[in-house]
Scaffold this active site. Structure first.
Site, short mmCIF file in Angstrom:
data_model
loop_
_atom_site.label_atom_id
_atom_site.label_comp_id
_atom_site.label_asym_id
_atom_site.label_seq_id
_atom_site.Cartn_x
_atom_site.Cartn_y
_atom_site.Cartn_z
N SER A 242 0.49 -1.31 -0.35
CA SER A 242 -0.15 0.09 -0.33
C SER A 242 0.52 1.09 0.15
O SER A 242 2.16 0.81 0.35
CB SER A 242 -0.71 0.01 2.28
OG SER A 242 0.00 0.08 2.40
N LYS A 243 0.63 2.55 0.39
CA LYS A 243 1.42 3.76 -0.12
C LYS A 243 1.90 3.59 0.90
O LYS A 243 2.92 3.99 1.16
CB LYS A 243 -0.08 4.66 -0.59
CG LYS A 243 -0.91 5.24 -1.76
CD LYS A 243 -0.41 6.83 -1.43
CE LYS A 243 -0.15 6.90 -3.90
NZ LYS A 243 -1.86 7.11 -3.84
N ARG A 244 0.88 3.13 2.06
CA ARG A 244 2.01 3.28 3.86
C ARG A 244 3.26 2.45 3.20
O ARG A 244 4.24 3.20 4.24
CB ARG A 244 1.10 2.52 4.59
CG ARG A 244 1.42 2.86 6.31
CD ARG A 244 0.42 2.36 7.00
NE ARG A 244 -0.25 1.84 6.49
CZ ARG A 244 0.24 0.03 6.61
NH1 ARG A 244 0.72 -0.03 7.42
NH2 ARG A 244 -0.68 -1.08 6.54
N GLY A 246 4.82 2.11 0.74
CA GLY A 246 6.25 2.07 -0.16
C GLY A 246 5.41 1.91 -1.42
O GLY A 246 6.04 2.33 -2.16
#
Ligand code: GLU
Length: 473
Positions: A242-244, A246
Site C-alpha cells: 500500500s502507499k504506506r 512504499g
C-alpha cells in the site's frame, strides 16, 4: 533458445512509474544486459481514456533516473492497431477465431446462469460453430478466439515452473472488439511476436493472461516466448503493498532523497539474491543476475533496509557528485528557497568542504540537505529546542570566555582550533563537551552536527566568530 535475447518492459501509461513497475523494468534490463541482448520499451496506451502523455513522460523520466535505458525508440501499442486488426482477421481466415454476435443481454444471462450454478463466468461458445449467415441484422460483431476445449495449456515459466491451465477454464475470449479495437490480450501477443521478444518478464498478476496469450500464439503458429512471472512486492507485514508501505512512484523516492543507484541495488534484491551480498555494483548485478534465480514467493518491501543501503551509497559517493544530486533535488523540495538563493560558488565550496563530515551521518539526500542547513543559515540563528536548552547562561558565559582566545587563532583550520579549545577546557577544568556543545549550538542552531572543529573550519573565521558572539553574554 539460440540467438539474441530480447526482453521488453510494457507499462500502461495510466500513472507514474511505480515501484513494482520499476523492479519489473530492472529485471528485464538486468536479464538483457546479462545475456548481451536488448530491452525494448512498449507503451501500452491502447486504453485511450486511462492513458495520458503526462504518464508516458513520468515513466520515461523514472526509467532515465534509474539508469534503465532501453534499446531503440519506445513503441506505442496504440499506433499498431491496424496490425492487431490484421492478425485478428488472419485468425478468422485460419478458422482459429470467429465472429460473435451475442448481445449484451445474452452475455448478462450467461454470467447470471454461471453464477447461479457456481461456475466462473465464461462465454458459452454459442457462435463458435454457427454459420455467419445466421448473423442478426445491424449488429457489429466481436471476434473471439477459438480456444481449445480439451486438455490443458502449459505455461513453462522460468520463475513459477510449469503451470497448467485446464482448457475448459479458458473460454473463447474476445480479441477484437466490435469497434475494431484489439483487446489487451491480443495486442500484447501481436506486439511481442512482431518485436521479436524472446523473454516476457512481468508481474505474476499476469500469469493467467500468459495461458490465454499462449492460446493466441499457438493459433498463429508463432513461437511462444519464454515467460518469467515475477512475484509481486508486498509490504513488510506480508499484505499487498500500500502507499504506506512504499507503493509510490519512483519520483517520490527521488524526492525523498534516495540515490538512483541505491534504489536500483535495493530493488534488485527484492526477490532475487546473490548469496548474502547486499551491496552490489551494477557490473556485479549484471554478471550475477539470472531470471531463473528469482524467488517464487512474494518479496517484502522494507524501508529500513532501503535507507541503510542508501546510507551506504551516500557514504561511498564522491563529494562533488553528491552536491550535483543535491542541487538537482533542491527545486523539488519545499522550504529550500533560501538555500537555492544562497548557493553561490562560495557556498558550494563550503558544502564541498563539509561533505565528508555530513555524509557520514545521512541516510538520504534530504537528511544531508537538512544537516547542511547551518551553512546557509542567516544570523542571528534559529535554535532548535535542544540547542536552546544547551545555551544556558552558564554555557553562554563559557562562549564569552573562549571568544578572545578564538579571535587570537591565526591559522583558521580544524587542528589549530581543536588545540585552542582543548587547552581552554583543560585550563578551566571543564570537560571538552562543556565547551564543544555550546559551540555547536551557537554555530549550527542544533545539538548534533558533524565534528564541531570541522564546522568551525568550514564556516570560516568571520562567520564562526560572529555566530559565537551572537550567543555570548
Ligand atoms: N501493460 C501491462 C501492465 O502495465 C503489462 C503487460 C505485459 O507485461 O505483458 O501491467
Amino acid at each position: 533458445m539460440t540467438g539474441e535475447v530480447v526482453t521488453r518492459f510494457a507499462p500502461s501509461p495510466t500513472g507514474f512509474l511505480h515501484i513494482g513497475g520499476a523492479r519489473t523494468a530492472l529485471f528485464n534490463w538486468l536479464y538483457a544486459k546479462h545475456t548481451g541482448g536488448k530491452m525494448l520499451l512498449r507503451i501500452e496506451d491502447t486504453d485511450r481514456e486511462r492513458s495520458s502523455q503526462a504518464a508516458v513522460e513520468a515513466i520515461l523520466d523514472g526509467l532515465h533516473w534509474l539508469g534503465l535505458e532501453w534499446d531503440g525508440e519506445p513503441f506505442s501499442q496504440f499506433a499498431r492497431v491496424e496490425r492487431h486488426r490484421e492478425v485478428a482477421l488472419d485468425l478468422l481466415k485460419r478458422g482459429k477465431a470467429y465472429y460473435c454476435y451475442a448481445s449484451q443481454e445474452e452475455l448478462a444471462d450467461m454470467r447470471e446462469k454461471a453464477r447461479a450454478e457456481g461456475r466462473p463466468p465464461r462465454y458459452d461458445g454459442r457462435w463458435r460453430d454457427r454459420d455467419p449467415s445466421e448473423a442478426p441484422e445491424g449488429v457489429s460483431p466481436v471476434i473471439r478466439i477459438k480456444a481449445p476445449q480439451e486438455g490443458e495449456t502449459l505455461v513453462r515459466d522460468m520463475v513459477q515452473g510449469d503451470v497448467r491451465f485446464p482448457n475448459k477454464d479458458l473460454d473463447d475470449f474476445i480479441i477484437l472488439r466490435s469497434d475494431g479495437t484489439p483487446t489487451y490480450m491480443h495486442a500484447v501477443v501481436v506486439d511481442d511476436h512482431d518485436m521479436g521478444v524472446t523473454h516476457i518478464i512481468r508481474g505474476d498478476d499476469h500469469l493467467t493472461n500468459a495461458a490465454r496469450q499462449t492460446v493466441i500464439f499457438q493459433a498463429m503458429e508463432w513461437d511462444v516466448p519464454n515467460m518469467a512471472h515475477i512475484p509481486l512486492i508486498h509490504g513488510p507485514d506480508g499484505a499487498k503493498l500500500s502507499k504506506r508501505h512504499g507503493a509510490l512512484g519512483v519520483e517520490a523516492y527521488r524526492a525523498m532523497g534516495y540515490l538512483p543507484e541505491a534504489l536500483r541495488n535495493y530493488l534488485a534484491r527484492l526477490g532475487w539474491s546473490h548469496g548474502d551480498d547486499e551491496i552490489m555494483s551494477t557490473e556485479d548485478m549484471i554478471s550475477w543476475f539470472d531470471i531463473t534465480d528469482v524467488n517464487k514467493g512474494a518479496a517484502r518491501f522494507d524501508f529500513a533496509k532501503l535507507e541503510a543501503i542508501n546510507g551506504h551509497y551516500i557514504r561511498a559517493a564522491d563529494d562533488a557528485y553528491l552536491i550535483e544530486r543535491i542541487v538537482s533535488l533542491l527545486p523539488e523540495l519545499d522550504g529550500t528557497e533560501k538555500i537555492r538563493a544562497k548557493l553561490d560558488d562560495k557556498h558550494r565550496a563550503q558544502l564541498l568542504a563539509a561533505m565528508p563530515g555530513l555524509k557520514e551521518r545521512a541516510k538520504t539526500l534530504t537528511e544531508l540537505i537538512d544537516s547542511a542547513a547551518y551553512l546557509f543559515a542567516e544570523r542571528p540563528l534559529d535554535f532548535d529546542e535542544k540547542a536552546a536548552n544547551i545555551l544556558t547562561d552558564e554555557a553562554r558565559a563559557v562562549l564569552g570566555k573562549i571568544l578572545p582566545q578564538m579571535e587570537a587563532v591565526t591559522e583558521w583550520n580544524a587542528d589549530a582550533i581543536d588545540a585552542v579549545v582543548r587547552a581552554f577546557a583543560e585550563a578551566e577544568g571543564l570537560k571538552l563537551g562543556k565547551v564543544a556543545q555550546p559551540l555547536r549550538a551557537a554555530l549550527t542552531g542544533r545539538s548534533t552536527s558533524p565534528g564541531v572543529f570541522d564546522v568551525l573550519a568550514v564556516l570560516g573565521r568571520e562567520e564562526s566568530l560572529s555566530r559565537i558572539r551572537d550567543c555570548a553574554p
